[in-house]
Design a protein around this motif. Structure first.
Motif, PDB file in Angstrom:
ATOM      1  N   TYR A   1     -43.810  85.931 -31.403  1.00 11.67           N
ATOM      2  CA  TYR A   1     -44.055  84.501 -31.589  1.00 11.67           C
ATOM      3  C   TYR A   1     -45.181  83.952 -30.707  1.00 11.67           C
ATOM      4  O   TYR A   1     -45.630  82.829 -30.933  1.00 11.67           O
ATOM      5  CB  TYR A   1     -42.771  83.707 -31.293  1.00 11.67           C
ATOM      6  N   GLY A   2     -45.597  84.689 -29.690  1.00 14.96           N
ATOM      7  CA  GLY A   2     -46.602  84.204 -28.754  1.00 14.96           C
ATOM      8  C   GLY A   2     -46.007  84.001 -27.362  1.00 14.96           C
ATOM      9  O   GLY A   2     -44.784  83.891 -27.207  1.00 14.96           O
TER      10      GLY A   2
ATOM     11  N   HIS B   1     -45.868  81.487 -25.471  1.00 12.05           N
ATOM     12  CA  HIS B   1     -45.121  80.245 -25.271  1.00 12.05           C
ATOM     13  C   HIS B   1     -43.627  80.431 -25.503  1.00 12.05           C
ATOM     14  O   HIS B   1     -42.801  79.714 -24.909  1.00 12.05           O
ATOM     15  CB  HIS B   1     -45.649  79.160 -26.212  1.00 12.05           C
TER      16      HIS B   1
ATOM     17  N   LYS C   1     -48.248  76.826 -26.297  1.00 14.87           N
ATOM     18  CA  LYS C   1     -48.505  77.013 -27.724  1.00 14.87           C
ATOM     19  C   LYS C   1     -49.762  76.281 -28.162  1.00 14.87           C
ATOM     20  O   LYS C   1     -50.579  76.816 -28.934  1.00 14.87           O
ATOM     21  CB  LYS C   1     -47.298  76.510 -28.532  1.00 14.87           C
TER      22      LYS C   1
END
Length: 431
Positions: A299-300, A302, A427
């Motif tokens: 998801y990244g 973040h 994000k």
């Protein structure tokens, strides 16, 4: 061998890569000793209180503020030195100092002497974490950094758990003074091992895209301002500081609460609660780091911050049950679940902050983080519990400590907000 590596960076980099796992394990062991020496006091507080005739506020001073002011205050100059010189040597010297001071605590005859030796422990421990964070960030690339930092962070729960276990067991048979002495001495031996086997890595060796930075070293104030202007870093530091305020406060007086309100003996705390905390906390820390690396890949980065926020939401109900129940069995079960969910935040948090930090001031950013964490969290947390407990004692008697800890646990949603906000900003930055 280490002398050659220090003189020839290319050899040092090869050795550092080869000894990466050994270095991580040794630094984790140093962190283990740091928290063992720091938290052994918690299991001994009731014995020290009776022996030296101290108040809860004085116990809070010994557990928090006296240690934290010097630990945090010296962290900045030590980090500045670590960003310029050999970090391994700083860690070895610091370990020898705080281990010796821990042993000397066992010789204290009054509050002032014990306070002075605890200050000495804080002075020594100031040289441990900032250079360790910097070394680990240089050894591990961003995609593996949270797991590495999580392994390092197990030193907190394992050190605290074993400090409680060993300290309580030794104190049960030989008294609190011998507990301090016997726990402090082995750290001096470990300091020699660190000096012999840890190799200083090349700065930025795991960040190839920016490792060649040859710009002038930023000043300390410039590094400090740069960190606070980074909004994601600001929220991460706020989140971990509030979490530490709660954690240090509850950990410092946790054994006393178990003894006063739930009728545990010091030996039961040492042989039942402490080993359980060490096992669950270690598992939570390592798996939390692996989970953080997995969610960041999917998801990244973040998502690591949001992951911590979710786990803290899960932990809070069990924390309140632990402090509100009168059943020892329910309390221990709740404590286990609370520790499982709450012990995974350090690895992802430290990894995110080191990832945001410019390579040349990584130790400084770590030191700024630890300065705030320890001045507020460690410095004020235990002291606040002691002061609140003393204030509530006229109306609540022996239960004053329980309600002081409930009030402290109620601050948790504030930390959760900052972890959520940090995730939002991370994000946005990645978009």
């Amino acid at each position: 061998m280490n002398g050659i590596a220090d003189s020839h960076p290319e050899i040092g980099e090869t050795l550092a890569a080869r000894r990466r796992t050994l270095t991580l394990l040794l630094l984790t062991l140093v962190y283990f000793f740091s928290y063992m020496d720091r938290y052994i006091l918690a299991i001994l507080l009731e014995l020290i209180k009776a022996d030296l005739h101290l108040s809860d506020a004085q116990l809070g001073m010994l557990s928090g503020l006296a240690f934290a002011v010097f630990y945090a205050g010296l962290g900045i100059p030590v980090a500045r030195l670590a960003d310029r010189t050999n970090r391994r040597n700083i860690i070895a010297i610091a370990l020898a100092i705080w281990s010796g001071m821990t042993a000397l605590c066992g010789l204290a005859q009054n509050f002032v002497q014990l306070l002075a030796f605890r200050i000495g422990v804080g002075v020594g421990e100031a040289g441990s974490s900032p250079p360790s964070h910097s070394i680990i960030a240089d050894l591990y690339p961003p995609e593996k950094r949270a797991s590495a930092m999580a392994i390092y962070a197990t030193g907190v729960v394992l050190g605290g758990g074993f400090g409680t276990m060993l300290g309580g067991t030794i104190a049960h048979y030989f008294g609190w003074r011998w507990a301090m002495i016997l726990v402090g001495i082995p750290g001096i031996i470990l300091a020699v091992v660190v000096r012999l086997f840890v190799v200083e890595p090349k700065r930025g060796m795991s960040d190839a895209q920016i490792a060649a930075d040859q710009s002038p070293m930023p000043g300390a104030w410039s590094a400090f301002v740069g960190m606070w202007r980074n909004r994601a870093a600001f929220h991460l530091v706020m989140a971990v500081t509030i979490t530490s305020l709660i954690g240090y406060a509850l950990t410092a007086f946790g054994p006393s609460y178990l003894q006063r309100s739930l009728g545990f003996s010091i030996q039961r705390v040492a042989l039942v609660v402490a080993p359980m905390a060490a096992i669950i906390g270690g598992f939570s820390g390592i798996m939390g780091g692996r989970l953080a690396d997995w969610v960041s890949k999917r998801y990244g980065l973040h998502a690591q911050s949001w992951m911590v926020a979710i786990l803290k939401c899960c932990a809070l109900p069990f924390t309140l049950i632990f402090f509100l129940t009168d059943s020892p069995t329910v309390a221990i079960v709740a404590y286990g679940f609370q520790y499982l969910f709450a012990s995974s935040y350090l690895g992802p948090t430290f990894a995110l902050i080191q990832g945001l930090a410019p390579i040349r001031v990584r130790a400084m950013w770590a030191a700024v983080t630890l300065l705030v964490i320890n001045l507020i969290g460690l410095g004020l947390g235990p002291l606040a519990i002691g002061v609140i407990s003393d204030a509530l004692r006229p109306s609540l008697g022996a239960e004053s400590l329980r309600w002081a800890m409930v009030l402290m646990a109620g601050v948790t949603p504030w930390a959760i907000f900052h972890y959520w906000r940090a995730g939002v900003l991370l994000k946005r930055a990645a978009a």
